[in-house]
Design a protein around this motif. Sequence first.
Motif, PDB file in Angstrom:
ATOM      1  N   SER A  89      97.442  68.021 -20.570  1.00 57.78           N
ATOM      2  CA  SER A  89      96.715  67.473 -21.714  1.00 57.78           C
ATOM      3  C   SER A  89      96.678  65.960 -21.663  1.00 57.78           C
ATOM      4  O   SER A  89      95.619  65.346 -21.845  1.00 57.78           O
ATOM      5  CB  SER A  89      97.377  67.907 -23.012  1.00 57.78           C
ATOM      6  OG  SER A  89      97.481  69.284 -23.061  1.00 57.78           O
ATOM      7  N   SER A 107      84.536  55.647 -12.811  1.00 57.03           N
ATOM      8  CA  SER A 107      84.336  56.599 -13.906  1.00 57.03           C
ATOM      9  C   SER A 107      84.197  58.009 -13.371  1.00 57.03           C
ATOM     10  O   SER A 107      84.791  58.951 -13.910  1.00 57.03           O
ATOM     11  CB  SER A 107      83.087  56.238 -14.687  1.00 57.03           C
ATOM     12  OG  SER A 107      83.275  55.081 -15.409  1.00 57.03           O
ATOM     13  N   VAL A 108      83.407  58.172 -12.309  1.00 54.88           N
ATOM     14  CA  VAL A 108      83.227  59.507 -11.728  1.00 54.88           C
ATOM     15  C   VAL A 108      84.555  60.056 -11.233  1.00 54.88           C
ATOM     16  O   VAL A 108      84.898  61.218 -11.491  1.00 54.88           O
ATOM     17  CB  VAL A 108      82.194  59.451 -10.581  1.00 54.88           C
ATOM     18  CG1 VAL A 108      82.177  60.757  -9.828  1.00 54.88           C
ATOM     19  CG2 VAL A 108      80.829  59.160 -11.121  1.00 54.88           C
ATOM     20  N   THR A 142      87.622  57.018 -17.986  1.00 59.71           N
ATOM     21  CA  THR A 142      86.208  57.187 -17.633  1.00 59.71           C
ATOM     22  C   THR A 142      85.331  56.286 -18.476  1.00 59.71           C
ATOM     23  O   THR A 142      84.420  55.626 -17.987  1.00 59.71           O
ATOM     24  CB  THR A 142      85.793  58.641 -17.886  1.00 59.71           C
ATOM     25  OG1 THR A 142      86.661  59.477 -17.169  1.00 59.71           O
ATOM     26  CG2 THR A 142      84.372  58.885 -17.481  1.00 59.71           C
ATOM     27  N   ILE A 143      85.624  56.266 -19.785  1.00 64.33           N
ATOM     28  CA  ILE A 143      84.781  55.506 -20.709  1.00 64.33           C
ATOM     29  C   ILE A 143      84.996  54.015 -20.510  1.00 64.33           C
ATOM     30  O   ILE A 143      84.048  53.238 -20.531  1.00 64.33           O
ATOM     31  CB  ILE A 143      85.095  55.925 -22.154  1.00 64.33           C
ATOM     32  CG1 ILE A 143      84.751  57.399 -22.344  1.00 64.33           C
ATOM     33  CG2 ILE A 143      84.330  55.103 -23.141  1.00 64.33           C
ATOM     34  CD1 ILE A 143      85.360  57.984 -23.556  1.00 64.33           C
ATOM     35  N   LEU A 144      86.243  53.598 -20.273  1.00 65.76           N
ATOM     36  CA  LEU A 144      86.545  52.169 -20.321  1.00 65.76           C
ATOM     37  C   LEU A 144      86.417  51.473 -18.976  1.00 65.76           C
ATOM     38  O   LEU A 144      86.422  50.250 -18.945  1.00 65.76           O
ATOM     39  CB  LEU A 144      87.955  51.957 -20.876  1.00 65.76           C
ATOM     40  CG  LEU A 144      88.130  52.434 -22.319  1.00 65.76           C
ATOM     41  CD1 LEU A 144      89.539  52.190 -22.780  1.00 65.76           C
ATOM     42  CD2 LEU A 144      87.148  51.745 -23.246  1.00 65.76           C
ATOM     43  N   SER A 145      86.326  52.226 -17.863  1.00 69.49           N
ATOM     44  CA  SER A 145      86.312  51.522 -16.578  1.00 69.49           C
ATOM     45  C   SER A 145      84.938  50.901 -16.336  1.00 69.49           C
ATOM     46  O   SER A 145      83.908  51.460 -16.698  1.00 69.49           O
ATOM     47  CB  SER A 145      86.688  52.469 -15.448  1.00 69.49           C
ATOM     48  OG  SER A 145      85.699  53.432 -15.286  1.00 69.49           O
ATOM     49  N   LYS A 146      84.951  49.719 -15.719  1.00 68.18           N
ATOM     50  CA  LYS A 146      83.724  48.950 -15.539  1.00 68.18           C
ATOM     51  C   LYS A 146      82.852  49.522 -14.428  1.00 68.18           C
ATOM     52  O   LYS A 146      81.630  49.467 -14.500  1.00 68.18           O
ATOM     53  CB  LYS A 146      84.090  47.497 -15.195  1.00 68.18           C
ATOM     54  CG  LYS A 146      84.781  46.769 -16.330  1.00 68.18           C
ATOM     55  CD  LYS A 146      83.770  46.006 -17.165  1.00 68.18           C
ATOM     56  CE  LYS A 146      84.458  45.226 -18.257  1.00 68.18           C
ATOM     57  NZ  LYS A 146      84.968  46.116 -19.327  1.00 68.18           N
ATOM     58  N   ALA A 196      90.010  60.784 -19.404  1.00 69.51           N
ATOM     59  CA  ALA A 196      88.741  60.703 -20.142  1.00 69.51           C
ATOM     60  C   ALA A 196      88.563  59.309 -20.722  1.00 69.51           C
ATOM     61  O   ALA A 196      87.473  58.724 -20.663  1.00 69.51           O
ATOM     62  CB  ALA A 196      88.718  61.739 -21.257  1.00 69.51           C
ATOM     63  N   LEU A 197      89.655  58.742 -21.253  1.00 68.37           N
ATOM     64  CA  LEU A 197      89.590  57.375 -21.781  1.00 68.37           C
ATOM     65  C   LEU A 197      89.279  56.380 -20.667  1.00 68.37           C
ATOM     66  O   LEU A 197      88.467  55.462 -20.842  1.00 68.37           O
ATOM     67  CB  LEU A 197      90.929  57.043 -22.436  1.00 68.37           C
ATOM     68  CG  LEU A 197      90.928  56.029 -23.566  1.00 68.37           C
ATOM     69  CD1 LEU A 197      89.971  56.474 -24.644  1.00 68.37           C
ATOM     70  CD2 LEU A 197      92.308  55.888 -24.127  1.00 68.37           C
ATOM     71  N   ILE A 200      86.685  61.130 -14.166  1.00 69.34           N
ATOM     72  CA  ILE A 200      86.261  62.350 -14.857  1.00 69.34           C
ATOM     73  C   ILE A 200      86.520  63.565 -13.968  1.00 69.34           C
ATOM     74  O   ILE A 200      86.737  64.672 -14.478  1.00 69.34           O
ATOM     75  CB  ILE A 200      84.802  62.252 -15.325  1.00 69.34           C
ATOM     76  CG1 ILE A 200      84.635  63.144 -16.556  1.00 69.34           C
ATOM     77  CG2 ILE A 200      83.819  62.651 -14.280  1.00 69.34           C
ATOM     78  CD1 ILE A 200      83.412  62.911 -17.325  1.00 69.34           C
ATOM     79  N   THR A 238      89.878  64.553 -14.966  1.00 73.18           N
ATOM     80  CA  THR A 238      89.806  65.315 -16.223  1.00 73.18           C
ATOM     81  C   THR A 238      89.415  66.755 -15.966  1.00 73.18           C
ATOM     82  O   THR A 238      90.013  67.683 -16.522  1.00 73.18           O
ATOM     83  CB  THR A 238      88.773  64.674 -17.162  1.00 73.18           C
ATOM     84  OG1 THR A 238      89.052  63.302 -17.266  1.00 73.18           O
ATOM     85  CG2 THR A 238      88.820  65.298 -18.516  1.00 73.18           C
ATOM     86  N   ALA A 288      94.341  64.812 -18.996  1.00 73.24           N
ATOM     87  CA  ALA A 288      92.935  64.974 -19.373  1.00 73.24           C
ATOM     88  C   ALA A 288      92.505  63.871 -20.325  1.00 73.24           C
ATOM     89  O   ALA A 288      91.468  63.223 -20.116  1.00 73.24           O
ATOM     90  CB  ALA A 288      92.723  66.341 -20.014  1.00 73.24           C
ATOM     91  N   VAL A 289      93.306  63.604 -21.361  1.00 76.30           N
ATOM     92  CA  VAL A 289      92.897  62.627 -22.373  1.00 76.30           C
ATOM     93  C   VAL A 289      92.872  61.217 -21.789  1.00 76.30           C
ATOM     94  O   VAL A 289      91.919  60.460 -21.988  1.00 76.30           O
ATOM     95  CB  VAL A 289      93.830  62.718 -23.592  1.00 76.30           C
ATOM     96  CG1 VAL A 289      93.579  61.560 -24.534  1.00 76.30           C
ATOM     97  CG2 VAL A 289      93.600  64.015 -24.322  1.00 76.30           C
ATOM     98  N   LEU A 303      93.605  69.576 -28.666  1.00 77.43           N
ATOM     99  CA  LEU A 303      93.213  68.972 -27.387  1.00 77.43           C
ATOM    100  C   LEU A 303      91.704  68.916 -27.265  1.00 77.43           C
ATOM    101  O   LEU A 303      91.130  67.882 -26.877  1.00 77.43           O
ATOM    102  CB  LEU A 303      93.814  69.781 -26.235  1.00 77.43           C
ATOM    103  CG  LEU A 303      93.382  69.328 -24.844  1.00 77.43           C
ATOM    104  CD1 LEU A 303      93.812  67.904 -24.603  1.00 77.43           C
ATOM    105  CD2 LEU A 303      93.963  70.228 -23.791  1.00 77.43           C
ATOM    106  N   MET A 308      77.972  61.494 -18.290  1.00 78.28           N
ATOM    107  CA  MET A 308      79.321  62.010 -18.037  1.00 78.28           C
ATOM    108  C   MET A 308      80.013  62.354 -19.347  1.00 78.28           C
ATOM    109  O   MET A 308      80.771  63.328 -19.417  1.00 78.28           O
ATOM    110  CB  MET A 308      80.137  60.969 -17.288  1.00 78.28           C
ATOM    111  CG  MET A 308      79.798  60.856 -15.845  1.00 78.28           C
ATOM    112  SD  MET A 308      80.930  59.734 -15.116  1.00 78.28           S
ATOM    113  CE  MET A 308      79.837  58.791 -14.133  1.00 78.28           C
TER     114      MET A 308
END
Lengths: 109, 169
Positions: free
Chosen positions: B10, B29-30, B20-24, B17-18, B33, B36, B13-14, A19, A42
Amino acid sequence: MGTHTELIPGITVEHYLWLSVALFCLGVFGILFRRNAIIMFMCVELMLNAVNLMLVAFSRYYGQTDAQVFVFFIMVVAAAEVAVGLAILMMLYRNMHTTDTDVLNKLKW
Amino acid sequence: MISYIFWFLSFTAVFSALATILSKNPVHSVLYIIVTFFSIAGHYFLLNAQFLAAVHIIVYAGAIMVLFLYVIMMLNLNRLEKEKTQNWMKLLSVVSAGLLMLVMVSAVGRASLMAGAGQPDETMGLTQALGQVLYRDYLLPFELSSILFLSAMVGAVYLSKKEPTTPPL
């Protein structure tokens, strides 16, 4: 992977390793993928949290409290880092009117 | 039963996190996360580290993410101009993060762990046990971290001060 590595019923320390590897790599991926400096911050937090999770799992595995104290100090450093980093970002935005790291390349090369 | 909670936390969380990275939108994103961080706090509860779980929620969700949200809203970044990342850069980032993942997975897969402590001590992560270790064995780093905080505060105040003499670049 034997039963002697079980932390909680059915879950071994390897599960927590996988994980936190996944979360750490997602953080690296985010830093490489996004150009917005706030999102990159972040992702740094995400990587720190992946390491914290691994430390806590191993603290339980080895029965040592010291790792949890390290997690505490990592949180301290993360909080200080965010305070200074966001102040730098504010100043950059005030002067350059962007947080895109492709534009903020004066220190590159 | 408790392993289902592990899997649920799990995947939460994953996937967040994904997201967070991909949202425009950086505000989204905040928020992702924060999800997460809450699921990582749930993992700390599962691992019987109650004090760390509480501190994690207070520090990350309560302080750091509020600071992020505050900066995003103050700079008015939620209607962000489109990032001008080229497609080959995105491809390269996917490839290099995947390679790192490959290296780490193979390293972890081959790792042979030393035998653990067996039955773990249930009082280990409680505030009393952690406080005794923190104030007895780690007293000097604890005090030094207060100096670190002081210097971070001075730096943040100094950096965010307005300088009217500097012309815009």
